[in-house]
Design a protein around this motif. Structure first.
Motif, PDB file in Angstrom:
ATOM      1  N   SER A 211      10.234  19.124  35.766  1.00  0.00           N
ATOM      2  CA  SER A 211      11.106  20.261  36.034  1.00  0.00           C
ATOM      3  C   SER A 211      12.561  19.979  35.637  1.00  0.00           C
ATOM      4  O   SER A 211      13.194  20.815  34.980  1.00  0.00           O
ATOM      5  N   PRO A 212      13.125  18.823  35.991  1.00  0.00           N
ATOM      6  CA  PRO A 212      14.495  18.538  35.535  1.00  0.00           C
ATOM      7  C   PRO A 212      14.617  18.493  34.020  1.00  0.00           C
ATOM      8  O   PRO A 212      15.592  19.007  33.454  1.00  0.00           O
ATOM      9  N   SER A 238      23.990  19.330  35.332  1.00  0.00           N
ATOM     10  CA  SER A 238      23.960  19.745  36.741  1.00  0.00           C
ATOM     11  C   SER A 238      22.706  20.552  37.044  1.00  0.00           C
ATOM     12  O   SER A 238      22.163  20.478  38.147  1.00  0.00           O
ATOM     13  N   SER A 239      22.235  21.328  36.067  1.00  0.00           N
ATOM     14  CA  SER A 239      20.995  22.076  36.264  1.00  0.00           C
ATOM     15  C   SER A 239      19.810  21.125  36.379  1.00  0.00           C
ATOM     16  O   SER A 239      18.905  21.339  37.193  1.00  0.00           O
ATOM     17  N   MET A 240      19.825  20.072  35.571  1.00  0.00           N
ATOM     18  CA  MET A 240      18.795  19.048  35.670  1.00  0.00           C
ATOM     19  C   MET A 240      18.844  18.381  37.051  1.00  0.00           C
ATOM     20  O   MET A 240      17.809  18.158  37.691  1.00  0.00           O
ATOM     21  N   LEU A 241      20.057  18.078  37.513  1.00  0.00           N
ATOM     22  CA  LEU A 241      20.225  17.477  38.836  1.00  0.00           C
ATOM     23  C   LEU A 241      19.688  18.397  39.927  1.00  0.00           C
ATOM     24  O   LEU A 241      19.037  17.934  40.871  1.00  0.00           O
ATOM     25  N   ALA A 242      19.944  19.705  39.799  1.00  0.00           N
ATOM     26  CA  ALA A 242      19.488  20.658  40.816  1.00  0.00           C
ATOM     27  C   ALA A 242      17.970  20.644  40.935  1.00  0.00           C
ATOM     28  O   ALA A 242      17.417  20.632  42.042  1.00  0.00           O
ATOM     29  N   ALA A 243      17.287  20.637  39.785  1.00  0.00           N
ATOM     30  CA  ALA A 243      15.820  20.627  39.802  1.00  0.00           C
ATOM     31  C   ALA A 243      15.294  19.323  40.385  1.00  0.00           C
ATOM     32  O   ALA A 243      14.343  19.316  41.175  1.00  0.00           O
ATOM     33  N   HIS A 247      13.130  18.893  44.270  1.00  0.00           N
ATOM     34  CA  HIS A 247      11.815  18.274  44.455  1.00  0.00           C
ATOM     35  C   HIS A 247      11.928  16.922  45.161  1.00  0.00           C
ATOM     36  O   HIS A 247      10.983  16.502  45.843  1.00  0.00           O
ATOM     37  N   ALA A 248      13.075  16.253  45.026  1.00  0.00           N
ATOM     38  CA  ALA A 248      13.289  15.004  45.765  1.00  0.00           C
ATOM     39  C   ALA A 248      13.375  15.276  47.266  1.00  0.00           C
ATOM     40  O   ALA A 248      12.860  14.499  48.077  1.00  0.00           O
TER      41      ALA A 248
END
Length: 264
Positions: A211-212, A238-243, A247-248
């Motif tokens: 997903s990220p 930041s969008s990658m971090l949000a995804a 899930h984390a």
């Protein structure tokens, strides 16, 4: 009924706010004279938000904070006009959009039940041309045909009936500091995880990894955010971090439950 260009439209502007005294004046000034009613739902501001809203002639209602979706539905219900323009405190109606809205009402009732408006974003002081572009949002709606849906975050306005698009932009002051962006990224990721957990969604390891990466590729390459320079790269990251964070957080919840169930 034809609407005069000089008279306010049969329109309510609905805004939810908390501690928005700095950004709210720009928003309210942009709709001055446009709408017959401005409604601001304040959820316990500690600054001068209420005074600012009242200075611009808004009707202010004080509420608790139940979450974005419930609060925006409350604002919708609080409106008295047949049409509602929903705004955030960090948005402003461009002159071109105000003209388009007036033209829409010039011949009488609009023919559709909802209208999408493009939101133009300014990030770290610069207007973006690729990242988050275009960003069509349903914001002008027939009140009785509309409602907000969604969970704790990423609420969405929906209508029953046909929709169209309007010319002009919503001018969105998204983030002027990177620390604010990252702080809200983590906060929204946690809310997104809580939504998944509340719906009984299990943790999936592949989503933590894929997903990220999908988010990064979509914004960086498909939207070509790299053409916005380092700002575009920061937005994609930041969008990658949000995804990843969403899930984390689900994984953390899963691990805690597993350890709790193992205890004697």
């Amino acid at each position: 009924m034809t609407v005069s260009a000089e008279r306010p439209l049969p329109l309510s502007v609905a805004i939810i706010a908390r501690n928005e005294e700095a950004r709210l004046p720009r928003c309210l000034e942009s709709v001055s004279g446009l709408a017959a009613e401005i409604v601001v739902l304040d959820s316990g501001s500690a600054d001068a938000t209420v005074a600012v809203a009242e200075r611009f002639g808004a009707r202010v209602e004080i509420t608790d904070w139940p979450g974005f979706t419930v609060q925006k539905n409350r604002a919708l219900v609080a409106c008295h006009q047949p049409w509602v323009l929903s705004l955030d405190a960090d948005e402003a109606v461009s002159p071109a959009l105000a003209d388009a809205i007036r033209a829409l009402f010039a011949a009488g009732d609009p023919p559709r039940t909802g209208y999408f408006i493009n939101r133009r974003n300014r990030y770290l002081g610069v207007w973006l041309r690729h990242a988050w572009t275009p960003e069509w949002r349903l914001r002008l709606v027939a009140r009785d045909q509309a409602r907000w849906t969604g969970g704790r975050v990423h609420e969405q306005l929906t209508v029953t009936g046909p929709t169209g698009r309007l010319a002009g932009d919503l001018l969105h002051e998204s983030y002027d500091r990177l620390d604010d962006h990252l702080h809200r990224t983590i906060a929204y990721a946690r809310l997104g995880a809580e939504d998944l957990i509340a719906r009984g969604k299990p943790f999936r390891a592949y989503k933590l990894l894929l997903s990220p990466l999908g988010r990064l590729m979509r914004i960086l390459l498909l939207q070509q955010s790299w053409r916005d320079g380092w700002r575009g790269v920061l937005i994609a990251a930041s969008s990658m971090l949000a995804a990843f964070a969403k899930h984390a957080f689900v994984l953390e919840h899963h691990l805690r439950n597993t350890e709790r169930n193992r205890r004697p």
